[in-house]
Design a protein around this motif. Structure first.
Motif: not given
Length: 94
Positions: A18-19, A25-27, A58-59, A72-79
């Motif tokens: 899905w991601d 789709q975005a590209a 994305v999910t 491309g993952a930023d700090e919001r993707s790591q919890v």
């Protein structure tokens, strides 16, 4: 429904698929990849468009790609989470 049809399997691959769909789709949303799908020119255009993605949600997080960063993952993707009572509990940063 998936497990009812195919049995108990991890659904991780479905989330990844899905991601991937959301990235493609975005590209391609503005139609800038004018070359025919499957051609080397199309693959180059798709790569170039993927490398311009900014703040794509994305999910599994929020992603901003570039020619030098294909993760491309930023700090919001790591919890941090804690498992409590059979579930996930978000841990607030200090």
């Amino acid at each position: 429904m998936y497990e009812g049809k195919y049995g108990p399997h991890p659904v991780r691959s479905l989330v990844d698929a899905w991601d991937a769909h959301l990235f493609i789709q975005a590209a391609l949303k503005d139609g800038s990849a004018k070359a025919a799908p499957g051609t080397p020119e199309f693959r180059v255009a798709l790569r170039d468009r993927l490398e311009q993605i900014k703040e794509l949600v994305v999910t599994q997080g929020v992603y901003t790609l570039s020619p030098t960063d294909h993760n491309g993952a930023d700090e919001r993707s790591q919890v941090m989470v804690r498992i409590e009572n059979g579930g996930w509990r978000y841990i607030e940063p200090k």
